[in-house]
Design a protein around this motif. Structure first.
Motif, short mmCIF file in Angstrom:
data_model
loop_
_atom_site.label_atom_id
_atom_site.label_comp_id
_atom_site.label_asym_id
_atom_site.label_seq_id
_atom_site.Cartn_x
_atom_site.Cartn_y
_atom_site.Cartn_z
N LEU A 190 0.83 -1.20 0.00
CA LEU A 190 0.00 0.00 0.00
C LEU A 190 0.87 1.25 0.00
O LEU A 190 0.53 2.25 -0.66
N GLU A 191 1.97 1.21 0.72
CA GLU A 191 2.88 2.36 0.74
C GLU A 191 3.44 2.63 -0.66
O GLU A 191 3.53 3.78 -1.09
N ALA A 215 -4.58 0.27 8.09
CA ALA A 215 -3.82 0.58 6.87
C ALA A 215 -4.75 0.90 5.72
O ALA A 215 -4.44 1.76 4.88
N ILE A 216 -5.91 0.25 5.66
CA ILE A 216 -6.89 0.55 4.61
C ILE A 216 -7.39 1.98 4.75
O ILE A 216 -7.48 2.73 3.77
N VAL A 217 -7.72 2.38 5.97
CA VAL A 217 -8.22 3.74 6.20
C VAL A 217 -7.15 4.77 5.87
O VAL A 217 -7.42 5.79 5.23
N ARG A 230 -13.13 -2.36 -2.86
CA ARG A 230 -13.83 -3.60 -2.53
C ARG A 230 -12.92 -4.47 -1.67
O ARG A 230 -11.80 -4.79 -2.06
N LEU A 231 -13.43 -4.84 -0.50
CA LEU A 231 -12.70 -5.69 0.44
C LEU A 231 -13.48 -6.97 0.62
O LEU A 231 -14.66 -6.95 0.97
N GLU A 280 -13.93 -2.02 13.17
CA GLU A 280 -12.80 -1.10 13.28
C GLU A 280 -12.65 -0.26 12.01
O GLU A 280 -12.38 0.95 12.08
N LEU A 281 -12.84 -0.88 10.86
CA LEU A 281 -12.73 -0.16 9.60
C LEU A 281 -13.75 0.96 9.51
O LEU A 281 -13.42 2.11 9.20
#
Length: 357
Positions: A190-191, A215-217, A230-231, A280-281
């Motif tokens: 992602l980085e 990390a998604i947020v 989409r997860l 949490e997301l």
């Protein structure tokens, strides 16, 4: 050529260890390998003298140096034209990938790459320690097709952050990326995407246990141009077992902002994510992000029943363009039996239907 190729691979299988990112090809010429002492131009002249395309493909599967040399001659030796490369199979490895890539002469016109490696069946003979598709193979494809706009990697267990780094740095036109059942992918991927993939608009992640919801947020905050996320089957069990201190040092850190960041996201799919992951997301999205343009929200799976209706209202937020209740064309919450979950009354649904994955 085929006999020599087999001997080289056999020697490689005996002397190599199976590790993530391991390649079936030799990185260096062996002492008795006299042909690799020749300069590139001489070897290319030898390749040009071969009449049959299958002989050239055999040459490309000997080592990475030969693969690169055959690739440099592809436009003059091969005539196949394609706009996308789609490969599927349980025996898909670096060898098959290379042989399919060099067969395409119109490299600048290839826009899509779709690789699906199923876990059933046995590995192909001569396909490395376990017949794996590795980061080296991905790097080779990206070197050949640098105008890719869509990349899909399914079931590629040996692809690591190095492979995603190559994609993000060498595909400036990349708009769509789907990664599913690639357990070696971490937040470092992602980085790399945040730093290099400025054109990315569509992201799908499925069963990547080393990517936590935080990390998604953070990725959403730093990539406000994403319009479709989409997860599927996400659960950060591996990051939890690794310990919070390790996750903190590797996770993407969101910027500190006094107010919420307005995001261009239009579609958000949350399919069968773990209950804790989902809660949490959504909590972090509500705390840091506004979604005024959201048009499609799908939450599917038993974990959707744990959603708080007030949180759902805060997630959608007010529509800055229209007064009154928020209206989105597609709001769908499905339970494990496929039935609709209840929706707050002050959020009206103008269209409801079932989506197929």
């Amino acid at each position: 050529m085929s006999r020599s190729n087999y001997l080289i691979r056999g020697d490689q299988r005996c002397s190599s260890k199976s590790q993530p990112g391991h390649s079936i090809y030799r990185l260096k010429a062996q002492s008795q390998d006299l042909i690799n002492c020749l300069p590139d131009d001489c070897i290319c002249d030898i390749f040009r003298s071969l009449d049959k395309p299958k002989d050239l493909k055999s040459c490309a599967t000997v080592c990475w140096r030969w693969a690169d040399l055959v690739l440099s001659l592809a436009s003059e030796l091969f005539k196949t034209e394609k706009s996308s490369l789609v490969l599927k199979g349980h025996d898909l490895d670096d060898t098959l990938l290379v042989s399919n890539v060099i067969d395409i002469s119109s490299r600048n016109s290839v826009r899509g790459l779709h690789i699906t490696r199923s876990s059933t069946g046995t590995a192909a003979a001569g396909g490395g320690p376990d017949g794996h598709l590795t980061d080296k193979g991905v790097c080779f494809v990206i070197k050949a097709f640098h105008n890719l706009t869509s990349v899909c990697l399914l079931g590629c267990q040996m692809i690591t952050d190095e492979g995603i780094h190559h994609i993000s740095t060498r595909c400036p036109m990349l708009r769509s990326l789907k990664i599913q059942d690639c357990s070696s992918i971490t937040v470092q991927s992602l980085e790399a995407l945040m730093k290099q993939a400025e054109s990315l608009r569509y992201l799908t992640l499925g069963h990547c246990p080393q990517i936590p919801s935080s990390a998604i947020v953070s990725f959403l905050i730093l990539m406000p141009g994403l319009i479709d996320v989409r997860l599927q089957s996400m659960d950060d069990v591996l990051t939890q077992s690794a310990g919070s201190s390790e996750v903190a040092t590797t996770a993407v850190s969101p910027p500190i902002a006094a107010s919420k960041i307005s995001h261009e996201l239009r579609t958000l799919f949350l399919d069968n994510c773990a209950a804790g992951y989902l809660q949490e997301l959504l909590a972090q999205i509500i705390a840091h992000i506004q979604l005024p343009l959201l048009k499609c929200l799908v939450i599917r799976g038993s974990s959707g029943r744990s959603m708080n209706h007030h949180d759902l209202i805060r997630l959608l937020g007010p529509d800055t363009r229209e007064p009154g209740p928020r209206s989105i064309p597609f709001l769908l919450l499905l339970g494990p039996d496929g039935g609709d979950l209840s929706v707050p009354e002050n959020i009206r649904r103008t269209q409801v239907g079932k989506l197929c994955f």
